[in-house]
Design an enzyme around this catalytic site. Structure first.
Site, short mmCIF file in Angstrom:
data_model
loop_
_atom_site.label_atom_id
_atom_site.label_comp_id
_atom_site.label_asym_id
_atom_site.label_seq_id
_atom_site.Cartn_x
_atom_site.Cartn_y
_atom_site.Cartn_z
N ASN A 12 -0.18 0.25 5.88
CA ASN A 12 0.67 -0.21 4.83
C ASN A 12 1.64 -1.38 5.64
OD1 ASN A 12 3.73 1.02 3.17
ND2 ASN A 12 2.53 -0.88 2.72
N GLY A 13 1.65 -2.72 5.31
CA GLY A 13 2.20 -3.71 5.70
C GLY A 13 1.58 -5.06 5.88
N CYS B 157 0.75 -1.29 -0.17
CA CYS B 157 0.09 0.01 -0.04
C CYS B 157 0.73 1.25 -0.08
CB CYS B 157 -0.88 -0.09 1.31
SG CYS B 157 -2.02 -1.28 1.18
N TYR C 134 13.10 -2.37 -5.92
CA TYR C 134 12.25 -2.45 -6.76
C TYR C 134 10.86 -1.87 -6.71
CZ TYR C 134 8.46 -5.41 -9.13
OH TYR C 134 7.16 -5.69 -9.70
N GLY D 1 0.30 0.41 -5.08
CA GLY D 1 -0.84 -0.44 -5.06
C GLY D 1 -1.90 0.29 -6.18
#
Ligand code: SF4
Length: 483
Positions: A114-115, A12, A255, A38
């Protein structure tokens, strides 16, 4: 490589702003620059003198907010927003964030995450035993439910207790009628930064590229264990724990993050160039031209070319205008996605010995397809250089590869992978080379980085995932001689 094609996905992106008359629009703009984190859904909650307004939906940000009335509805001087890729929970709109919770003291709060939590099952069981009925199926709701059921006297104490109860990778952005709050897990797996607008508004978001997008100046990174509270008086710093150990995800540098972002003082583009330069030294090859797989491997390809003295050229292009293929990320869809997204520039590759730089190999099918494309276009030989170490272990902190069955590097030797993808030679960056290319972030044993994907050195206990990991290890043992 576009995330939805490679099948390696960040969970996210977060963006929040406090103290701006243009809060919702700036949140939209910031989220737009975080779309790479996302693409499955997006949502924004605005705060108009304590009254919350929300719009969320499935799809890209521009699709979710295509109707101008949706943005016009989001009035107020503060907002938080979220772009989502699901690693846990189903793909329904109920899992699209920010989520909203009622609260007796602060009236309500909005939450974005996020996670990935490593003790989500345990938390869910505990909450169920208390009679909690969940709004959604993802992990992200759990913190909100823990706050609501906490016995601590006040909201901030409840929040601190809850943050100490959850485990794994988490960057949270929350909003009550009177404050915006950010919290980062004790290992700081995900990036989270603070910025300031010229008019004094405070921004907190996943990457610095979103600060640049809205014209905010970088203030600092959020530190592991911190609780950052922003209100009309400014920023205050609190901690939910001081037992911290930085282990930021090295895949962010390789990345996930945008190349124009700076994470903990390190330019992502420059780090990728150093990864390319390092693999050029570790695995040199006699060739005519260096090309990169667009877009995330181009920085590493430039680094390879500069260090090797072999000239760089644009051997492949990416078609930007292909419909998304991620909603049901099946192998067939991915393969079709690759074929529609990537094309070879024949004049660059025909009759040449090529160094093809890519940032990673997940399943190997994409690499196989690209090598085939290059050879069909007349390449004499294709030498694949991967600007990251071999992906061998699952990630439990917010990436959607949670079993080694999907990872070609966990199941085959480098020589076997070379044969499978049809390359003339194949080499990967070493783990030391990766750490030095990013630049050790501190002098701790892990240099401030998580490299578990490559070496299985998980910075935390795995809780819910331990049994599954043990099974993976047992299975990997079968392949020990092959790795
Ligand atoms: S296991 Fe890999 S992807 Fe997951 S946090 Fe660590 S380095 Fe990042």
């Amino acid at each position: 490589m576009p995330n939805e094609v490679k099948g390696l996905n960040e969970e996210c992106g977060l963006f929040g702003i406090w103290g701006s008359t243009n809060a919702a629009q700036l949140t939209y703009d910031g989220l737009h620059s975080l779309q790479h984190r996302g693409q499955e859904g997006a949502g924004i909650v605005s705060n108009n003198h304590g009254e919350f307004k929300r719009h969320r939906g499935l799809g890209l940000l521009a699709e979710v907010f295509a109707d101008p009335a949706k943005m016009a509805h989001l009035t107020g001087t503060a907002a938080i927003g979220h772009v989502r890729y699901a690693t846990a929970g189903n793909h329904g709109v109920e899992n699209i964030q920010p989520m909203l919770f009622d609260h007796p003291e602060v009236t309500q709060f909005a939450l974005a995450h996020n996670g990935n939590l490593t003790n989500a099952d345990q938390c869910r069981q505990e909450l169920s035993a208390l009679g909690v009925e969940f709004q959604a199926t993802s992990d992200s709701e759990l913190l909100g439910e823990l706050v609501q059921t906490s016995q601590a006297p006040q909201f901030i104490d409840q929040l601190k207790a809850s943050l100490n109860h959850v485990r794994g990778g988490f960057a949270y952005l929350m909003m009550t009628p009177t404050m915006m709050i950010a919290a980062l897990d004790p290992n700081g797996f995900r990036p989270l930064v603070i910025g300031r607008m010229d008019d004094g508004a405070i921004v907190i978001c996943s990457e610095t590229c979103a600060l640049d997008q809205v014209g905010a100046t970088f203030v600092r990174d959020v530190e592991p264990g911190e609780l950052i509270i922003v209100n009309d008086d400014g920023i205050s710093v609190d901690h939910f724990t001081t037992d911290t150990h930085l282990a930021i995800c090295s895949m962010e540098y390789i990345y996930f993050a945008r190349p124009d972002s700076i994470i903990r003082g390190v330019s992502v583009h420059e780090a990728r160039k150093r990864m390319g330069a390092t693999i050029a030294k570790e695995a040199p090859v006699d060739a005519d031209v260096v090309i990169g797989v667009p877009n995330s491997s181009l920085s590493a390809a430039i680094g390879y070319a500069q260090a090797s003295g072999i000239h760089y050229d644009m051997g492949m292009i990416k078609n930007q205008y292909v419909a998304r293929t991620f909603i049901e990320p099946t192998q067939a869809k991915r393969a079709r996605g690759v074929s529609m997204k990537l094309s070879v520039v024949k004049s660059v590759v025909a009759g040449k010995n090529i160094v093809l730089v890519d940032d990673s190999i997940v399943r190997g099918t994409t690499s196989q397809y690209i090598v085939r494309l290059l050879k069909r276009a007349g390449a004499k030989s294709v030498h694949v250089r991967i600007a990251s170490p071999v992906l061998k272990f699952p990630c439990y902190y917010g990436i959607d590869i949670q079993t080694t069955k999907e990872l070609i590097g966990a199941n085959y030797t480098v020589d076997q992978i070379r044969d499978q993808i049809g390359a003339d030679s194949l080499a990967y960056l070493s783990v030391d080379g990766l750490v030095n290319a990013i630049g050790p972030l501190n002098d701790s044993e892990n240099h401030g980085l998580c490299t578990a994907y490559f070496d299985g050195q998980y910075p935390t206990p795995l809780y819910d995932y331990q049994a599954g990991f043990d099974a993976e290890v047992a299975r990997l043992g079968l392949y020990e001689g092959a790795n």
